[in-house]
Design a protein around this motif. Structure first.
Motif, PDB file in Angstrom:
ATOM      1  N   LEU A   1       2.656  15.823   6.788  1.00 14.61           N
ATOM      2  CA  LEU A   1       2.437  14.371   6.809  1.00 14.61           C
ATOM      3  C   LEU A   1       1.509  13.892   7.937  1.00 14.61           C
ATOM      4  O   LEU A   1       0.790  12.902   7.768  1.00 14.61           O
ATOM      5  N   ASP A   2       1.541  14.526   9.088  1.00 14.54           N
ATOM      6  CA  ASP A   2       0.758  14.008  10.230  1.00 14.54           C
ATOM      7  C   ASP A   2      -0.733  14.222  10.004  1.00 14.54           C
ATOM      8  O   ASP A   2      -1.153  15.262   9.485  1.00 14.54           O
ATOM      9  N   VAL A   3      -1.540  13.218  10.366  1.00 12.66           N
ATOM     10  CA  VAL A   3      -3.001  13.360  10.348  1.00 12.66           C
ATOM     11  C   VAL A   3      -3.548  12.815  11.672  1.00 12.66           C
ATOM     12  O   VAL A   3      -2.946  11.905  12.277  1.00 12.66           O
ATOM     13  N   PRO A   4      -4.676  13.355  12.141  1.00 13.09           N
ATOM     14  CA  PRO A   4      -5.240  12.906  13.429  1.00 13.09           C
ATOM     15  C   PRO A   4      -5.525  11.400  13.394  1.00 13.09           C
ATOM     16  O   PRO A   4      -5.945  10.848  12.378  1.00 13.09           O
TER      17      PRO A   4
ATOM     18  N   ILE B   1       5.076  11.272  12.394  1.00  9.46           N
ATOM     19  CA  ILE B   1       6.397  10.777  11.981  1.00  9.46           C
ATOM     20  C   ILE B   1       7.334  10.921  13.180  1.00  9.46           C
ATOM     21  O   ILE B   1       7.192  11.803  14.020  1.00  9.46           O
ATOM     22  N   ASN B   2       8.308  10.003  13.238  1.00  7.24           N
ATOM     23  CA  ASN B   2       9.270  10.021  14.350  1.00  7.24           C
ATOM     24  C   ASN B   2      10.473  10.893  14.009  1.00  7.24           C
ATOM     25  O   ASN B   2      10.998  10.816  12.889  1.00  7.24           O
TER      26      ASN B   2
ATOM     27  N   TRP C   1       2.726   9.625   1.633  1.00  6.66           N
ATOM     28  CA  TRP C   1       2.876  10.870   0.878  1.00  6.66           C
ATOM     29  C   TRP C   1       2.016  11.940   1.525  1.00  6.66           C
ATOM     30  O   TRP C   1       0.865  11.659   1.925  1.00  6.66           O
ATOM     31  N   GLY C   2       2.523  13.143   1.645  1.00  3.51           N
ATOM     32  CA  GLY C   2       1.730  14.265   2.146  1.00  3.51           C
ATOM     33  C   GLY C   2       1.532  15.266   1.022  1.00  3.51           C
ATOM     34  O   GLY C   2       2.504  15.794   0.472  1.00  3.51           O
ATOM     35  N   CYS C   3       0.255  15.497   0.634  1.00  5.11           N
ATOM     36  CA  CYS C   3      -0.040  16.448  -0.459  1.00  5.11           C
ATOM     37  C   CYS C   3      -0.684  17.665   0.204  1.00  5.11           C
ATOM     38  O   CYS C   3      -1.898  17.718   0.382  1.00  5.11           O
ATOM     39  N   HIS C   4       0.135  18.600   0.576  1.00  6.02           N
ATOM     40  CA  HIS C   4      -0.295  19.708   1.423  1.00  6.02           C
ATOM     41  C   HIS C   4      -0.173  21.027   0.662  1.00  6.02           C
ATOM     42  O   HIS C   4       0.671  21.163  -0.223  1.00  6.02           O
TER      43      HIS C   4
ATOM     44  N   ARG D   1       0.850  -1.211   0.000  1.00  9.28           N
ATOM     45  CA  ARG D   1       0.000   0.000   0.000  1.00  9.28           C
ATOM     46  C   ARG D   1       0.876   1.248   0.000  1.00  9.28           C
ATOM     47  O   ARG D   1       2.029   1.218   0.406  1.00  9.28           O
ATOM     48  N   ILE D   2       0.286   2.350  -0.453  1.00 11.85           N
ATOM     49  CA  ILE D   2       0.866   3.685  -0.236  1.00 11.85           C
ATOM     50  C   ILE D   2      -0.221   4.508   0.436  1.00 11.85           C
ATOM     51  O   ILE D   2      -1.399   4.448   0.053  1.00 11.85           O
ATOM     52  N   ASP D   3       0.137   5.267   1.465  1.00 11.79           N
ATOM     53  CA  ASP D   3      -0.830   6.088   2.188  1.00 11.79           C
ATOM     54  C   ASP D   3      -0.711   7.538   1.703  1.00 11.79           C
ATOM     55  O   ASP D   3       0.301   8.187   1.930  1.00 11.79           O
ATOM     56  N   PHE D   4      -1.746   7.998   0.999  1.00  8.19           N
ATOM     57  CA  PHE D   4      -1.774   9.393   0.540  1.00  8.19           C
ATOM     58  C   PHE D   4      -2.502  10.211   1.607  1.00  8.19           C
ATOM     59  O   PHE D   4      -3.645   9.896   1.979  1.00  8.19           O
ATOM     60  N   ARG D   5      -1.873  11.270   2.086  1.00  3.29           N
ATOM     61  CA  ARG D   5      -2.513  12.098   3.108  1.00  3.29           C
ATOM     62  C   ARG D   5      -2.787  13.486   2.539  1.00  3.29           C
ATOM     63  O   ARG D   5      -1.866  14.163   2.068  1.00  3.29           O
ATOM     64  N   PHE D   6      -4.045  13.871   2.560  1.00  2.02           N
ATOM     65  CA  PHE D   6      -4.444  15.211   2.126  1.00  2.02           C
ATOM     66  C   PHE D   6      -5.795  15.533   2.769  1.00  2.02           C
ATOM     67  O   PHE D   6      -6.527  14.648   3.194  1.00  2.02           O
TER      68      PHE D   6
END
Ligand code: FAS
Ligand code: PHB
Length: 392
Positions: free
Chosen positions: A247-250, A255-256, A201-204, A74-79
């Protein structure tokens, strides 16, 4: 010196080609301008397509991938403050990608070539390629200030974007297609365990960011930045603040953070030179094409090229047929334009361009919603990310 195939460059393309030819009993010599250690330790790509891993395994080079490689599904897209994963393993009926850094691939290939007693000249810059319109091309090089020459049947330019081989093709015979992007990636290595075991991935609106993996205790991270950014203008605090924001989402682990051990800026371009052959000269890998690293296609496309070329050279030497050699460029370009399409489209979709109108930004969001939220969108991403078929 004399050999059947003269290979310029000991990157992934040159080493893989030499190994594939060796297994078919075809002689080659690799000529590399850098030190062996420099080539082996260069930090670059991180993700292998299913087809590349299959190639390595078929060639008896899959052992360390099995030990160190991290199979990805998987790839996790965050937006929009949320996580939108794509399960490409499920969408493609079982195809994967592997996190296995390029320097490990090079290490595996270098070890195999050394064990086979391969002829590899390091610290030996090629200075000229001659006679490619005839049947006896010559590669001229320098070793410790002494000029040398390699006589061969074929020359393969695996010498990367800034190599010499592309320039050996007469300007009137070749055409460049390129696009320069108005941003780059600040890549860092951190001594911190990856927050999750999948590429994120963070699309911000502030810009793109990515979290990838190198080992259970080392994270690879990227931040969109100016194309000519000076890494020293990014303090550790500024880096971590931007990475958390993008990148961070609730509800999911942030990220560490950890000690940053490597920082570097990669410029972004799409580039393709055609044709990928002229007379007895063939181009493979970055010598012929560059893609933005977004889609993780640079290294994998180099492997696809040499798989096609090795099969064509085998047909020439073992069956006296020139058919596959004559079609090499056409075969590779057909796949490479689809790879360019995927890489450029993804790059445009996930990065924020300064000065874009609200209409363009909303279109980008709609593209992300379609790619992650529909069966067709997920399948299209998944087929490309795990690797298109190679016609070889
Ligand atoms: P390479 O550039 O790896 O190798 C070419 C070799 O030719 C070099 O060793 C060079 O020294 C040698 N050479 C050049 N001129 C010569 C001469 N005159 N004589 C002798 N030798 C000569 N791809 C991804 O998929 N994902 C990524 O995240 C990613 N990140 C990247 C980051 C950076 C900074 C760079 C530059 C590239 C990145 N890439 C990435 C792309 C990269 O992995 C390439 O696609 C891959 O190295 C291509 O392999 P080769 O075609 O073998 O070329
Ligand atoms: C990397 O780990 O370098 C990497 C991962 C996924 C990508 C691109 C690069 O799409």
């Amino acid at each position: 010196m004399r050999t059947q195939v003269g290979i310029i460059g000991a990157g992934p393309a040159g080493l893989m080609l030499a190994h594939m030819l060796h297994l078919e009993g075809i002689e080659s010599v690799i000529i590399e301008r850098s030190k062996r250690e420099h080539v082996q330790n260069r930090l670059r790509a991180g993700v292998l397509e299913q087809g590349t891993v299959e190639m390595m395994r078929e060639l008896g080079l899959g052992e360390r991938i099995g030990q160190l490689g991290l199979e990805q599904h998987r790839i996790d897209f965050r937006f929009g403050g949320e996580s939108h994963p794509i399960d490409f393993h499920e969408a493609t009926g079982g195809r994967s990608a592997w996190v296995y850094p390029q320097h490990e691939v090079v290490k595996d290939l270098m070890a195999a070539r050394t064990a086979a007693g391969a002829q590899m000249l390091f610290e030996t810059p090629v200075t000229a390629i001659e006679g490619i319109d005839g049947t006896r091309p010559v590669v001229r090089f320098e070793k410790d200030g002494v000029a040398g020459e390699l006589h061969c049947d074929f020359v393969v330019g695996c010498d990367g974007f800034r190599g010499i081989s592309r320039r050996a093709i007469p300007a009137r015979e070749g055409q460049v297609h390129d696009r320069i992007y108005p941003f780059g990636w600040l890549g860092i290595l951190a001594e911190a365990p990856p927050a999750t075991n999948e590429v994120t991935w963070g699309c911000h609106e502030d810009g793109f960011a990515m979290m990838s993996i190198r080992t259970p205790s080392v994270t690879r991270l990227y931040l969109q930045c100016e194309p000519d950014e000076n890494p020293d203008h990014w303090s550790d605090d500024r880096i971590w603040s931007a990475l958390h924001k993008r990148l961070d989402v609730p509800g999911l682990p942030p990220i560490n953070e950890g000690r940053i051990t490597q920082k570097g800026v990669t410029a972004m371009r799409s580039f393709l030179f055609e044709p990928m052959q002229h007379g007895r000269l063939f181009l493979a890998g970055d010598a012929a094409h560059i893609v933005p690293p977004t889609g993780a296609k640079g290294l994998n496309s180099a492997m696809a090229d040499v798989k096609v070329l090795a099969r064509a050279l085998e047909q020439h030497y073992q069956r006296g047929s020139q058919d596959l050699l004559a079609r090499y460029s056409k075969t590779c370009l057909k796949r490479m334009w689809l790879v360019q399409r995927f890489s450029a489209g993804l790059c445009t979709m996930v990065h924020s361009f300064a000065g874009d109108s609200s209409f363009v930004r909303r279109l980008q969001r709609a593209d992300l919603d379609y790619m992650t939220g529909t069966t067709a969108g997920r399948l299209q991403f998944s087929e490309n990310f795990t690797g298109l078929p190679i016609d070889a």
